[in-house]
Design a protein around this motif. Sequence first.
Motif, PDB file in Angstrom:
ATOM      1  N   LYS A 294       0.839  -1.183   0.000  1.00  0.00           N
ATOM      2  CA  LYS A 294       0.000   0.000   0.000  1.00  0.00           C
ATOM      3  C   LYS A 294       0.878   1.238   0.000  1.00  0.00           C
ATOM      4  O   LYS A 294       1.781   1.375   0.827  1.00  0.00           O
ATOM      5  N   ASN A 296       0.860   5.404   0.266  1.00  0.00           N
ATOM      6  CA  ASN A 296      -0.045   6.459   0.705  1.00  0.00           C
ATOM      7  C   ASN A 296      -0.332   7.426  -0.433  1.00  0.00           C
ATOM      8  O   ASN A 296       0.460   7.577  -1.368  1.00  0.00           O
ATOM      9  N   ALA A 297      -1.481   8.073  -0.352  1.00  0.00           N
ATOM     10  CA  ALA A 297      -1.965   8.913  -1.452  1.00  0.00           C
ATOM     11  C   ALA A 297      -1.020  10.063  -1.762  1.00  0.00           C
ATOM     12  O   ALA A 297      -0.861  10.452  -2.924  1.00  0.00           O
ATOM     13  N   LYS A 327       9.409   0.467  -2.452  1.00  0.00           N
ATOM     14  CA  LYS A 327       8.963   0.201  -1.073  1.00  0.00           C
ATOM     15  C   LYS A 327       9.332  -1.224  -0.648  1.00  0.00           C
ATOM     16  O   LYS A 327       9.742  -1.452   0.486  1.00  0.00           O
ATOM     17  N   ASP A 345       1.334   3.414   3.917  1.00  0.00           N
ATOM     18  CA  ASP A 345       0.166   4.073   4.514  1.00  0.00           C
ATOM     19  C   ASP A 345      -0.162   3.511   5.896  1.00  0.00           C
ATOM     20  O   ASP A 345      -1.277   3.623   6.378  1.00  0.00           O
ATOM     21  N   GLU A 346       0.859   2.892   6.547  1.00  0.00           N
ATOM     22  CA  GLU A 346       0.649   2.306   7.869  1.00  0.00           C
ATOM     23  C   GLU A 346       0.801   3.407   8.918  1.00  0.00           C
ATOM     24  O   GLU A 346       1.884   3.687   9.409  1.00  0.00           O
ATOM     25  N   ARG A 347      -0.320   4.018   9.258  1.00  0.00           N
ATOM     26  CA  ARG A 347      -0.309   5.110  10.228  1.00  0.00           C
ATOM     27  C   ARG A 347      -0.199   4.554  11.651  1.00  0.00           C
ATOM     28  O   ARG A 347      -0.954   3.655  12.023  1.00  0.00           O
ATOM     29  N   VAL A 370      -8.270   1.904   8.324  1.00  0.00           N
ATOM     30  CA  VAL A 370      -7.674   2.871   7.398  1.00  0.00           C
ATOM     31  C   VAL A 370      -7.127   2.116   6.208  1.00  0.00           C
ATOM     32  O   VAL A 370      -6.247   1.284   6.354  1.00  0.00           O
ATOM     33  N   GLU A 371      -7.639   2.384   5.048  1.00  0.00           N
ATOM     34  CA  GLU A 371      -7.211   1.707   3.837  1.00  0.00           C
ATOM     35  C   GLU A 371      -6.532   2.714   2.930  1.00  0.00           C
ATOM     36  O   GLU A 371      -7.028   3.817   2.726  1.00  0.00           O
ATOM     37  N   GLY A 372      -5.411   2.322   2.331  1.00  0.00           N
ATOM     38  CA  GLY A 372      -4.732   3.196   1.381  1.00  0.00           C
ATOM     39  C   GLY A 372      -5.093   2.838  -0.023  1.00  0.00           C
ATOM     40  O   GLY A 372      -5.598   1.769  -0.300  1.00  0.00           O
ATOM     41  N   LYS A 373      -4.795   3.724  -0.942  1.00  0.00           N
ATOM     42  CA  LYS A 373      -5.051   3.467  -2.375  1.00  0.00           C
ATOM     43  C   LYS A 373      -3.914   2.669  -2.921  1.00  0.00           C
ATOM     44  O   LYS A 373      -2.763   2.946  -2.665  1.00  0.00           O
TER      45      LYS A 373
END
Length: 374
Positions: A294, A296-297, A327, A345-347, A370-373
Amino acid sequence: MNNFPLTVKRSIELLGLMALVAVIVIGRDIIMPILMAFFISIMLLPVYRFLKKKKFPESLSIILPIMLVALFVALIVWFFSNQIGILVKDFPQIKANVTQHINSLSDWISRITHYNDKQQKAFIQGKSDDLMNMGTSLAGGAAVTLSGIFVFIGLLPIYIYLMLFYKDILLRFIFMWFKPDHHPKVKEAIYETESIIKSYLIGLLIQITYMTILLGGILMLIGIKHALLIGVIFAILNLIPYVGALIGNLIGVLLTLTSSQELWPVVTVLGVIAFVQFLDNNILMPRIVGSKVKINALFAILGVFIGGSVAGVSGMFLALPIVAVLKIIFDRTEMFKQWGALLGDERPAKSPMSFPSFRKKKPIPVKSGVEGKE
């Protein structure tokens, strides 16, 4: 390098990043065909392996998948040339529709502003002259651009063939670059890179197909002219993350305006596009491509713009798979793990300012839901 101070390490990383970008900018005409061939080669690996299992000669096992790609590209070119021919035949009607829309817009502007018809015409004439001058200046480079495209397309099958033919040499080179203790991680990264790229690119082909059928089919049933062309253009542009959908909406509106004297078809087209995008983003695409890596946007959008500025349209298309591969590499390298965390996108579930454990290079608890694009 482990003995260097941390500031020196970070300075070397940033200098290396700047040098990499400089090399790509300077050598983009050489690098981009190679990158495109690399991604297509990985996508063709299952077909190549299947043919090898069926005892096909190695050369034929490589040539047949390349011919399938060439046939696919030829079908796309034929479709667009056919649709452009239809647009040319409809040009008188298109011109009349555009004139009517411009007159309606002019009347509306006159009502809400102090600009009269003469001032508007003078403004439009001035901008038209500017566009013509710009077009004249760009025409000189058109031949160079076209020749570059032909060279790009001509080199692709050669690069694809050689990459598949010499893939074992390339793999050996990669393993020899690292110490034997690191080979298991290298092998894992290679398998994951192959899986990610295959699922991503094959998923995009499936996405083009169902979006064309859904969008073009619905618009045809409603009675929108050039419905299939709008569907194909939007499906292809939608491959460019975030930016492509906006451009696709704009082109869909323009094609609808040129083929109709009313505004309700424009609203209909925008509504159908929004519906199809909702299905694509929330139901169809996540199931097809999956969520192995994933991004992040923020960095997906930055990657698209940087890729576009460095290598044009091909850079925009390749931006997301390149970032995904980076990545994978960063996550498995102790020195660059912070870059992998930056791209993902792992917040963290809580702020690293308050919890020192979240500042370290190790897996962290993430916020649920929370899902990333992709």
